[in-house]
Motif scaffolding. Structure first.
Motif: not given
Length: 759
Positions: A13-24, A26-31, A48-55
């Motif tokens: 699941l963590n890897r999936l969240i990482d994949v969705y974040c890196k694919s921008s 974010f809403s699905y990653a958060h879901q 935290i890292t993903a949201y910080s990266a997009i400001g």
């Protein structure tokens, strides 16, 4: 996994969240994150890292705050601190760092690197640098190169603060640099750019020359430093040396060198660099091709080769918004507004810069009404104007004389927090001055937090346009005492001020001082203003001598100034000579025919007047019709000479007739010498009564409240009879009347004019 019924474990699941974040996504990653009953620290840190990266620091901090203290670790703190640092919130990064230490978490090399990056944004005194320095070495992390580099950046950034001695702090930075056990590209680049930022190019070059390794990033930084400080010879020599030493050159090298050529007008050198790149980079990468081509577009259009720039643009394999904006800027800079408008419509995407360039281009090239419409369209399409866009819109108001609209824009500037903008304030000075509200222009100038040479020029020009020649000179002297060096524009303005006020002695002094004191060679504009000054005062012998001494052939503005002076003083022979030269240089310019016709008409040579008018017809030259306009209740009313179109023009004629009776009681007599046709006296008087400026003033007197100032704008110079008539009008009605013609402002009050009848 969902359709197969497979239930993944936490690490998947963590890897999936990482994949969705890196694919921008974010809403699905958060879901997905929300569906995990107990998300671990890895999932939390990833978001935290993903949201910080997009400001989106709000969501990043929310997830961080919801992370139990027992679950947090150094990596999660590092992610949040990095978010603050990369989003330019140095204070928040330091606060969280302190909170981390109080919570018993041990900072590592990465923690200190990121928190120092944040600190570099806000540290502005030497003591703070030293405190951070001590904290780093007490922690035991001071042996990592990344930490050394971050600490070096703190010293270098702080050296630019006005609160410290830059030389002292750069000395501290250099000591730190010398003590580093190991240096990488970033160490050298930070130190060299630090010297460049603090205006010490010599120390930067000395450091570069002392390098054993040949790092292209460091050499690029030095070339860029030379380019930004207009040291184009050094930049080009270093570029050549880089090539001879076999150091790899990339898009950053090329763009710095081409920019140097563009900013200094070195077209042939820039063209040689272009040819060198074509020979050297046989298969350029997309990044290199795009960035180099974009810079080449700027080189070619800035050097007057716009068609060649368009050819490069048309053949670019890849274009971005920078490419489109560069060509648009080229069309605007060249005054090719119709082509700019067509190109603007073709653009697939636009930025706030695109809109600003187009609005400013329209405003500065006589399309003020279109500029205002475009400004409003920009806002309707969801773009929030920046201060430069406001400057363009305010410039349009200045050209149109739209005072109330300009005041509304001023109010919006204040409400949006742009009131301290230098470009907007400079535009406001010009707008208020050109709308006839000199006091407001002066108020803006006096309350500006910072003023530059453009501000001084704008205020001196305001004084000159409103007939305050002596005050304009006083302000110019104050500018010199403030150690602001005058430029070519300043001298054009101050010579105009002297010309409007008849200050011959002062004009001679400033014209001479241009070259002697400031090393500025007068161009045709300066000569034209000096000749205008001399001719207005009847100094024709000196004016002729100045023309003969010019280092270049006299152009049309020179002869126009001479002809206008001859018209004022009735110097027939010299006036005919000037007119003949103008017929050769600008045969289609209507002003020459009108001035010569005026010259003949003033002494009753009607046959010669008829010949001039016949010559105009034969050559297909049409006189620009005189028109005047006035803003009444947010509507612009335009009047032409002998107007029959305006819906209330008959009432205006009737009012003027009644006003004329009162004016005659005070001694007004129509000056029929300003009628340029041979006709009966009563017809001449009627002709004078239908001039556009009289109609506009009368309409304003009829429609505006009793104490309101009448502000009229005219496209041509005000005629002599209208000038006299409006003086009498101001006396009869007891109202202030301001007329802006093609040359200057006339403030009428109690039968007098601010120009002192010298215009």
């Amino acid at each position: 996994m969902i359709t197969s019924g497979f239930k993944p474990r936490g690490h998947i699941l963590n890897r999936l969240i990482d994949v969705y974040c890196k694919s921008s996504n974010f809403s699905y990653a958060h879901q997905l994150f929300d569906q995990i009953p107990k998300p671990d620290i890895v999932a939390r840190t990833t978001l935290i890292t993903a949201y910080s990266a997009i400001g989106n620091l709000t969501l990043a901090r929310k997830i961080f705050n919801e992370t139990p203290l027992s679950m947090r670790d150094t990596v999660s703190y590092n992610a949040m601190i990095t978010g603050y640092s990369r989003n330019n919130d140095g204070y928040a990064s330091i606060r969280l760092f302190c909170e981390m230490r109080r919570g018993g978490f041990r900072p590592d090399d990465f923690t200190y690197t990121t928190v120092l990056s944040g600190a570099a944004q806000i540290v502005d005194v030497e003591k703070q640098c030293q405190q951070l320095h001590c904290a780093v070495f007490k922690s035991g992390t001071g042996f990592a190169t990344s930490v050394w580099n971050a600490l070096l950046s703190v010293y270098v950034r702080c050296a630019s603060s006005p609160l410290v001695s830059s030389s002292s702090l750069m000395g501290e930075a250099r000591n730190l640099f010398n003590e580093m056990p190991e240096r990488d590209e970033l160490s050298w680049t930070t130190m060299i750019t630090g010297y460049i930022r603090n205006e010490d190019l010599h120390a930067a070059r000395e450091l570069l020359d002392g390098m054993d390794e040949r790092m292209e990033v460091v050499w690029n930084a030095m070339i860029s430093g030379y380019a930004h400080h207009n040291s184009f010879q050094e930049a080009l020599l270093l570029f050549r040396k880089m090539r001879l030493l076999g150091i790899r050159q990339d898009e950053f090298t090329y763009t710095s060198v081409i920019s140097t050529c563009a900013n200094n007008g070195l077209f042939q050198l820039g063209k040689q660099v272009h040819a060198y790149i074509l020979r050297t980079e046989v298969k350029p990468t997309v990044d290199l091709s795009l960035s180099v081509n974009n810079t080449l577009l700027t080189l070619y259009y800035k050097c007057g080769k716009l068609d060649e720039a368009r050819y490069i643009f048309n053949n670019m394999p890849v274009k971005d918004l920078v490419s489109w904006n560069a060509i648009l800027s080229g069309y605007v800079s060249a005054g090719r507004i119709q082509e700019a408008k067509s190109f603007f419509k073709e653009m697939p995407v636009r930025s706030i810069l695109t809109w600003t360039v187009m609005i400013s281009g329209l405003a500065q090239n006589g399309f003020g009404e279109e500029a205002m419409k475009l400004f409003n369209q920009m806002r309707l399409e969801g773009f929030e104007p920046c201060d430069y866009a406001f400057s363009g819109a305010i410039t349009s108001c200045a050209a149109l004389g739209a005072l109330e609209h300009g005041r509304q824009l001023h109010a919006q500037l204040i409400s949006l927090g742009f009131d301290s903008s230098l470009s907007a304030a400079n535009a406001l000075i010009t707008m208020y001055a050109r709308c006839g509200v000199f006091e407001d222009a002066n108020s803006v100038f006096l309350t500006m937090p910072y003023i530059d040479s453009v501000s001084w020029n704008a205020m001196i020009a305001a004084l000159a346009q409103h007939g305050h020649g002596v005050q304009a000179i006083d302000l110019f002297e104050k500018m010199l005492k403030a150690h602001i060096l005058p430029d070519r524009i300043t001298f054009l303005i101050i010579l105009s001020a002297c010309s409007h006020a008849g200050l011959v002695k002062e004009g001679r002094h400033y014209f001479s001082s241009m070259h002697v004191s400031y090393g500025i060679s007068p161009d045709e504009g300066h000569y034209a203003r000096m000749i205008d000054l001399l001719c207005r005062c009847g100094e024709f012998t000196e004016a002729k001598g100045l023309i003969e001494s010019m280092p270049f052939e006299p152009s049309a503005p020179i002869w126009e100034a001479l002809l206008a002076g001859c018209r004022t003083h009735g110097n027939m022979d010299l006036g005919i000579q000037a007119a003949e030269r103008l017929f050769e240089l600008v045969p289609q310019h209507d002003g020459t025919y009108i001035l010569l016709s005026n010259l003949y008409a003033a002494i009753g040579r009607w046959d010669d007047v008829a010949k001039v008018r016949q010559l105009m017809r034969d050559r297909g030259v049409k006189k620009e019709p005189g028109c005047s306009w006035i803003d009444v209740e947010n509507m612009v009313h335009v009047f032409l000479v002998g107007d029959t179109v305006h819906p209330e023009v008959q009432a205006v004629y009737k009012y003027l007739e009644q006003l004329g009776l009162e004016m005659r009681k005070l001694g007004y007599l129509p000056d029929t010498k300003f009628v340029l046709h041979d006709m009966e006296s009563e017809h001449k008087e009627y002709s004078l009564s239908t001039h556009s400026e009289k109609l506009a003033v009368a309409f304003g007197l009829m429609k505006l409240p009793l104490r309101a100032t009448i502000r009229v704008f005219k496209n041509l110079r005000i005629c002599g009879d209208c000038h006299t008539a409006i003086k009498f009008m101001s006396r009869v009605v007891g109202r202030d009347i301001i007329v802006r013609d093609a040359k200057r402002f006339h403030h009428f009050r109690n039968g007098e004019c601010s120009c002192g009848n010298y215009w």
